[in-house]
Design a protein around this motif. Structure first.
Motif, PDB file in Angstrom:
ATOM      1  N   GLY A  64      44.981 -65.227  35.721  1.00 56.75           N
ATOM      2  CA  GLY A  64      44.253 -64.134  35.159  1.00 56.75           C
ATOM      3  C   GLY A  64      44.048 -62.835  36.087  1.00 56.75           C
ATOM      4  N   THR A  65      44.171 -61.711  35.531  1.00 57.27           N
ATOM      5  CA  THR A  65      44.164 -60.641  36.288  1.00 57.27           C
ATOM      6  C   THR A  65      42.840 -60.547  36.885  1.00 57.27           C
ATOM      7  N   PRO A  66      42.455 -59.725  37.856  1.00 59.14           N
ATOM      8  CA  PRO A  66      41.220 -59.284  38.272  1.00 59.14           C
ATOM      9  C   PRO A  66      40.089 -58.849  37.094  1.00 59.14           C
ATOM     10  N   GLN A  67      40.923 -57.774  36.338  1.00 60.90           N
ATOM     11  CA  GLN A  67      40.003 -57.354  34.962  1.00 60.90           C
ATOM     12  C   GLN A  67      39.769 -58.485  34.125  1.00 60.90           C
ATOM     13  N   GLU A  68      40.852 -59.392  34.055  1.00 63.97           N
ATOM     14  CA  GLU A  68      40.318 -60.553  32.990  1.00 63.97           C
ATOM     15  C   GLU A  68      39.445 -61.162  33.428  1.00 63.97           C
ATOM     16  N   GLN A  69      39.327 -61.764  34.786  1.00 64.82           N
ATOM     17  CA  GLN A  69      38.340 -62.385  35.416  1.00 64.82           C
ATOM     18  C   GLN A  69      37.045 -61.878  35.289  1.00 64.82           C
ATOM     19  N   LYS A  70      36.928 -60.543  35.493  1.00 62.19           N
ATOM     20  CA  LYS A  70      35.532 -59.730  35.611  1.00 62.19           C
ATOM     21  C   LYS A  70      35.062 -59.798  33.951  1.00 62.19           C
ATOM     22  N   ALA A  71      36.185 -59.605  33.005  1.00 58.74           N
ATOM     23  CA  ALA A  71      35.593 -59.316  31.825  1.00 58.74           C
ATOM     24  C   ALA A  71      34.948 -60.915  31.003  1.00 58.74           C
ATOM     25  N   CYS A  72      35.293 -62.026  31.618  1.00 54.78           N
ATOM     26  CA  CYS A  72      34.888 -63.186  31.183  1.00 54.78           C
ATOM     27  C   CYS A  72      34.038 -63.972  32.341  1.00 54.78           C
ATOM     28  N   SER A  73      33.696 -63.207  33.422  1.00 64.59           N
ATOM     29  CA  SER A  73      32.862 -63.811  34.565  1.00 64.59           C
ATOM     30  C   SER A  73      31.479 -64.014  34.167  1.00 64.59           C
ATOM     31  N   ARG A  74      30.858 -63.141  33.354  1.00 67.71           N
ATOM     32  CA  ARG A  74      29.482 -63.543  32.833  1.00 67.71           C
ATOM     33  C   ARG A  74      29.429 -64.543  31.759  1.00 67.71           C
ATOM     34  N   ASP A  75      30.468 -64.660  30.853  1.00 65.89           N
ATOM     35  CA  ASP A  75      30.288 -65.778  29.810  1.00 65.89           C
ATOM     36  C   ASP A  75      30.766 -67.098  30.674  1.00 65.89           C
ATOM     37  N   ALA A  76      31.395 -67.148  31.670  1.00 65.40           N
ATOM     38  CA  ALA A  76      31.643 -68.353  32.274  1.00 65.40           C
ATOM     39  C   ALA A  76      30.449 -68.794  33.231  1.00 65.40           C
ATOM     40  N   GLN A  77      29.741 -67.848  33.535  1.00 67.10           N
ATOM     41  CA  GLN A  77      28.438 -68.245  34.266  1.00 67.10           C
ATOM     42  C   GLN A  77      27.493 -68.760  33.174  1.00 67.10           C
ATOM     43  N   ARG A  78      27.433 -68.145  32.121  1.00 67.87           N
ATOM     44  CA  ARG A  78      26.316 -68.389  31.125  1.00 67.87           C
ATOM     45  C   ARG A  78      26.654 -69.889  30.245  1.00 67.87           C
ATOM     46  N   PHE A  79      28.077 -69.848  29.883  1.00 66.62           N
ATOM     47  CA  PHE A  79      28.365 -71.134  29.053  1.00 66.62           C
ATOM     48  C   PHE A  79      28.881 -72.211  29.835  1.00 66.62           C
ATOM     49  N   CYS A  80      29.724 -71.942  31.044  1.00 71.47           N
ATOM     50  CA  CYS A  80      30.503 -72.960  31.354  1.00 71.47           C
ATOM     51  C   CYS A  80      30.298 -73.170  32.966  1.00 71.47           C
ATOM     52  N   ARG A  81      28.963 -72.909  33.293  1.00 74.17           N
ATOM     53  CA  ARG A  81      28.429 -73.254  34.686  1.00 74.17           C
ATOM     54  C   ARG A  81      29.138 -74.552  35.617  1.00 74.17           C
ATOM     55  N   LYS A  82      28.862 -75.708  34.806  1.00 73.45           N
ATOM     56  CA  LYS A  82      29.073 -77.013  34.968  1.00 73.45           C
ATOM     57  C   LYS A  82      30.869 -77.185  35.360  1.00 73.45           C
ATOM     58  N   ASP A  83      31.553 -76.354  34.498  1.00 75.32           N
ATOM     59  CA  ASP A  83      32.737 -76.574  34.766  1.00 75.32           C
ATOM     60  C   ASP A  83      33.536 -75.596  35.959  1.00 75.32           C
ATOM     61  N   LEU A  84      32.772 -74.688  36.421  1.00 75.86           N
ATOM     62  CA  LEU A  84      33.575 -73.822  37.335  1.00 75.86           C
ATOM     63  C   LEU A  84      34.043 -74.523  38.321  1.00 75.86           C
ATOM     64  N   GLY A  85      35.510 -73.972  38.825  1.00 77.46           N
ATOM     65  CA  GLY A  85      36.067 -74.717  39.756  1.00 77.46           C
ATOM     66  C   GLY A  85      37.275 -75.530  39.219  1.00 77.46           C
ATOM     67  N   ASN A  86      37.287 -75.663  37.690  1.00 79.44           N
ATOM     68  CA  ASN A  86      38.220 -76.532  37.089  1.00 79.44           C
ATOM     69  C   ASN A  86      38.794 -75.529  36.013  1.00 79.44           C
ATOM     70  N   ASP A  87      39.908 -75.187  36.402  1.00 76.03           N
ATOM     71  CA  ASP A  87      40.508 -73.931  35.554  1.00 76.03           C
ATOM     72  C   ASP A  87      40.591 -74.440  33.907  1.00 76.03           C
ATOM     73  N   MET A  88      41.179 -75.569  33.814  1.00 75.53           N
ATOM     74  CA  MET A  88      41.305 -76.052  32.267  1.00 75.53           C
ATOM     75  C   MET A  88      40.068 -76.102  31.885  1.00 75.53           C
ATOM     76  N   ALA A  89      39.382 -76.660  32.404  1.00 72.44           N
ATOM     77  CA  ALA A  89      37.905 -76.868  31.746  1.00 72.44           C
ATOM     78  C   ALA A  89      36.942 -75.601  31.282  1.00 72.44           C
ATOM     79  N   VAL A  90      37.227 -74.662  32.406  1.00 74.72           N
ATOM     80  CA  VAL A  90      36.329 -73.417  31.846  1.00 74.72           C
ATOM     81  C   VAL A  90      37.406 -72.807  30.747  1.00 74.72           C
TER      82      VAL A  90
END
Length: 69
Positions: A19-45
């Motif tokens: 994922g490009t830095p721009q893609e990561q930035k676009a989804c970082s808030r959503d990942a924090q909000r919905f997938c906090r427990k999965d952070l660090g596991n690429d496929m789980a996120v």
């Protein structure tokens, strides 16, 4: 195309995550909000974000669309 992964730390891309830095930035808030427990596991996120697709921000949703997901 390779699986989309999302990370909260800018250094994640340098560590070989996909994922490009721009893609990561676009989804970082959503990942924090919905997938906090999965952070660090690429496929789980990715799976978590896809499971919450209807709730994602417009910018993150566009990332998934651009990858044909």
């Amino acid at each position: 195309m390779a699986a989309l992964t999302v990370f909260l730390e800018p250094s994640a891309f340098a560590q070989g995550h996909m994922g490009t830095p721009q893609e990561q930035k676009a989804c970082s808030r959503d990942a924090q909000r919905f997938c906090r427990k999965d952070l660090g596991n690429d496929m789980a996120v990715q799976g978590c974000l896809q499971a919450n697709r209807a709730k994602l921000s417009k910018s993150c949703n566009k990332v998934f669309q651009s990858h044909g997901m």
